[in-house]
Design a protein around this motif. Structure first.
Motif, PDB file in Angstrom:
ATOM      1  N   GLY A  22       0.781  -1.221   0.000  1.00 36.08           N
ATOM      2  CA  GLY A  22       0.000   0.000   0.000  1.00 36.08           C
ATOM      3  C   GLY A  22       0.814   1.274   0.000  1.00 36.08           C
ATOM      4  N   SER A  23       2.129   1.142   0.160  1.00 35.84           N
ATOM      5  CA  SER A  23       2.974   2.340   0.179  1.00 35.84           C
ATOM      6  C   SER A  23       2.967   3.059  -1.159  1.00 35.84           C
ATOM      7  N   PHE A  24       2.808   2.283  -2.234  1.00 32.65           N
ATOM      8  CA  PHE A  24       2.810   2.851  -3.584  1.00 32.65           C
ATOM      9  C   PHE A  24       1.584   2.359  -4.344  1.00 32.65           C
ATOM     10  N   GLY A  25       0.416   2.570  -3.743  1.00 37.48           N
ATOM     11  CA  GLY A  25      -0.823   2.116  -4.356  1.00 37.48           C
ATOM     12  C   GLY A  25      -0.891   0.596  -4.351  1.00 37.48           C
ATOM     13  N   THR A  26      -1.312   0.047  -5.473  1.00 34.63           N
ATOM     14  CA  THR A  26      -1.394  -1.417  -5.570  1.00 34.63           C
ATOM     15  C   THR A  26      -0.103  -2.040  -6.092  1.00 34.63           C
ATOM     16  N   ALA A  27       0.868  -1.195  -6.430  1.00 36.06           N
ATOM     17  CA  ALA A  27       2.158  -1.728  -6.892  1.00 36.06           C
ATOM     18  C   ALA A  27       2.873  -2.414  -5.732  1.00 36.06           C
ATOM     19  N   ARG A  28       3.656  -3.429  -6.067  1.00 38.66           N
ATOM     20  CA  ARG A  28       4.501  -4.081  -5.072  1.00 38.66           C
ATOM     21  C   ARG A  28       5.937  -3.652  -5.338  1.00 38.66           C
ATOM     22  N   VAL A  29       6.554  -3.079  -4.329  1.00 39.04           N
ATOM     23  CA  VAL A  29       7.885  -2.494  -4.481  1.00 39.04           C
ATOM     24  C   VAL A  29       8.870  -3.244  -3.599  1.00 39.04           C
ATOM     25  N   PHE A  30       9.980  -3.631  -4.192  1.00 40.95           N
ATOM     26  CA  PHE A  30      11.008  -4.403  -3.517  1.00 40.95           C
ATOM     27  C   PHE A  30      12.316  -3.609  -3.502  1.00 40.95           C
ATOM     28  N   LEU A  31      13.021  -3.678  -2.397  1.00 44.55           N
ATOM     29  CA  LEU A  31      14.319  -3.009  -2.270  1.00 44.55           C
ATOM     30  C   LEU A  31      15.428  -4.043  -2.415  1.00 44.55           C
ATOM     31  N   ALA A  32      16.308  -3.834  -3.380  1.00 42.88           N
ATOM     32  CA  ALA A  32      17.458  -4.723  -3.595  1.00 42.88           C
ATOM     33  C   ALA A  32      18.669  -4.102  -2.899  1.00 42.88           C
TER      34      ALA A  32
ATOM     35  N   ALA B 100      12.759   8.381  -7.303  1.00 46.11           N
ATOM     36  CA  ALA B 100      11.900   8.347  -8.491  1.00 46.11           C
ATOM     37  C   ALA B 100      10.467   7.994  -8.104  1.00 46.11           C
ATOM     38  N   LEU B 101      10.307   7.097  -7.127  1.00 41.50           N
ATOM     39  CA  LEU B 101       8.977   6.703  -6.669  1.00 41.50           C
ATOM     40  C   LEU B 101       8.400   7.704  -5.679  1.00 41.50           C
ATOM     41  N   THR B 102       9.201   8.091  -4.693  1.00 44.35           N
ATOM     42  CA  THR B 102       8.669   8.940  -3.632  1.00 44.35           C
ATOM     43  C   THR B 102       8.352  10.352  -4.107  1.00 44.35           C
ATOM     44  N   SER B 103       9.017  10.791  -5.167  1.00 43.71           N
ATOM     45  CA  SER B 103       8.760  12.140  -5.692  1.00 43.71           C
ATOM     46  C   SER B 103       7.695  12.157  -6.779  1.00 43.71           C
ATOM     47  N   GLY B 104       7.324  10.974  -7.271  1.00 44.44           N
ATOM     48  CA  GLY B 104       6.355  10.904  -8.352  1.00 44.44           C
ATOM     49  C   GLY B 104       6.971  11.024  -9.733  1.00 44.44           C
ATOM     50  N   ALA B 105       8.293  11.043  -9.822  1.00 44.31           N
ATOM     51  CA  ALA B 105       8.925  11.088 -11.147  1.00 44.31           C
ATOM     52  C   ALA B 105       8.600   9.837 -11.945  1.00 44.31           C
ATOM     53  N   TYR B 106       8.414   8.724 -11.235  1.00 42.17           N
ATOM     54  CA  TYR B 106       7.929   7.502 -11.879  1.00 42.17           C
ATOM     55  C   TYR B 106       6.789   6.955 -11.029  1.00 42.17           C
ATOM     56  N   THR B 107       5.636   6.761 -11.654  1.00 41.85           N
ATOM     57  CA  THR B 107       4.473   6.218 -10.962  1.00 41.85           C
ATOM     58  C   THR B 107       4.163   4.839 -11.515  1.00 41.85           C
ATOM     59  N   PRO B 108       4.325   3.783 -10.716  1.00 44.31           N
ATOM     60  CA  PRO B 108       4.061   2.437 -11.215  1.00 44.31           C
ATOM     61  C   PRO B 108       2.570   2.205 -11.437  1.00 44.31           C
ATOM     62  N   GLY B 109       2.254   1.288 -12.329  1.00 52.31           N
ATOM     63  CA  GLY B 109       0.870   0.962 -12.619  1.00 52.31           C
ATOM     64  C   GLY B 109       0.280   0.025 -11.579  1.00 52.31           C
ATOM     65  N   ASP B 110      -1.007  -0.218 -11.687  1.00 57.70           N
ATOM     66  CA  ASP B 110      -1.691  -1.116 -10.765  1.00 57.70           C
ATOM     67  C   ASP B 110      -1.067  -2.507 -10.810  1.00 57.70           C
TER      68      ASP B 110
END
Length: 322
Positions: free
Chosen positions: A37-47, A291-301
């Motif tokens: 839920g941090s980035f909508g319905t996208a699932r975000v992984f930290l490498a 890129a994600l936290t600033s909205g420069a890239y917005t992942p899709g559902d």
């Protein structure tokens, strides 16, 4: 190897060869999922590739470069020389020390003290020249010509880029259905290797740069490699004046998305990683997350996104504990 030291463009066969060389030498990357839920319905992984021996992904390229030249019999008695903002020099010195090879590292005078001090622990001959990476690189080139030392490069070398490309395969194995990988870009070694592997694995690439360190973005815009001004909080790692031709080649071939973020966004992303994960990373690593936290890239559902946290050779004293 498909490429040679004079070729600027590695291929996927080079990444696969690098994987064999670095296996058991570099550490497998840990991958953590962020809160749902941090980035909508996208699932975000930290490498977390800053968990390598020297604190950055650069170990991969250095291990591959060193092993390839030792196998080929092209490592001179004078050892290896490199210019670096810090992390590539650390990795080069580490790989050289493992193989009892002399290493000389040229750094700009602006290199963070934490990186300079760490370099000396690997037995490298450390020399600081000029205020920017380009000046240190010119001094390293003169040293190679004078001594016969093998010139390594922080990013523009097929062995270095192919080694960096081994990272994505490890991420892909841990995140089934991976759609997108987000990487910070300086000179383009990590981007190039990642794009090569991503093209083979069917993963899109988002390349992130600070607004005032935009070597890849400017090259894509111009249709050729161009010089850019360097002025960012992340310049110690991402401050290349120009991106490699290999990076531009693979940006075009993969249709990579190039985005820019502000220094304020980078600082905020770095603080966020500390606040929520107690991860103290470099500004360069935070650039990718920005890129994600600033909205420069917005992942899709439902998009599955991996963010590469590339380095943690930093002084954490400026991170605010909340």
């Amino acid at each position: 190897m498909t490429t040679t030291a004079t070729d600027a463009v590695p291929a996927y066969e080079d990444v696969k060869a690098a994987r064999e060389r670095v296996h058991g030498v570099v550490r497998p990357v840990p991958v953590l999922e962020t809160d749902r839920g941090s980035f909508g319905t996208a699932r975000v992984f930290l490498a977390l590739d800053f968990t390598q021996s020297t604190g950055s992904f650069k170990d991969r390229g250095a291990a591959n470069f060193t092993a390839a030249h030792l196998t080929a019999g092209t490592m001179p008695a004078a050892g290896v020389v490199i210019a670096s903002g810090g992390n590539a020099g650390l990795a080069c010195a580490w790989a050289a020390q493992r193989n009892a090879i002399p290493a000389t590292v040229f750094l700009p005078t602006t290199a963070p003290a934490v990186k300079v001090a760490k370099l000396r622990t690997y037995g490298a001959d450390v020399r600081q020249v000029g205020a920017e990476y380009a000046e240190a690189a010119a001094a390293a080139a003169r040293f190679a010509a004078d001594t016969g030392a093998l010139a390594s490069h922080a990013y523009d070398d097929p062995y270095i880029a192919a080694g960096a490309g081994t990272l994505l395969g490890e991420i892909h194995a841990q995140v089934p259905g991976l759609d997108t990988v987000i990487v910070a870009v300086g000179g383009g070694g990590l981007f190039t290797g990642t794009a090569v592997a991503a093209h083979a694995l069917g993963v899109r690439v988002v390349a992130v740069e600070p607004e005032n360190c935009r070597a890849l973005n400017a090259a894509i815009e111009a249709g050729e490699v161009v010089d850019v001004e360097v002025d960012s909080v992340a310049a110690d790692s991402l401050g290349a004046r120009r991106v490699s031709r290999a990076a531009l080649h693979w940006a075009r071939r993969t249709g990579a998305r190039s985005v820019l973020v502000t220094d304020d966004a980078i600082r905020a992303a770095r603080q966020l990683l500390w606040d929520h994960r107690h991860l103290a990373v470099e500004h360069a690593a935070a650039t990718a997350l920005a890129a994600l936290t600033s909205g420069a890239y917005t992942p899709g559902d439902g998009e599955r996104v991996a963010v590469v946290l590339c380095g943690a050779n930093t002084d954490p004293s400026d991170l605010v504990t909340t």
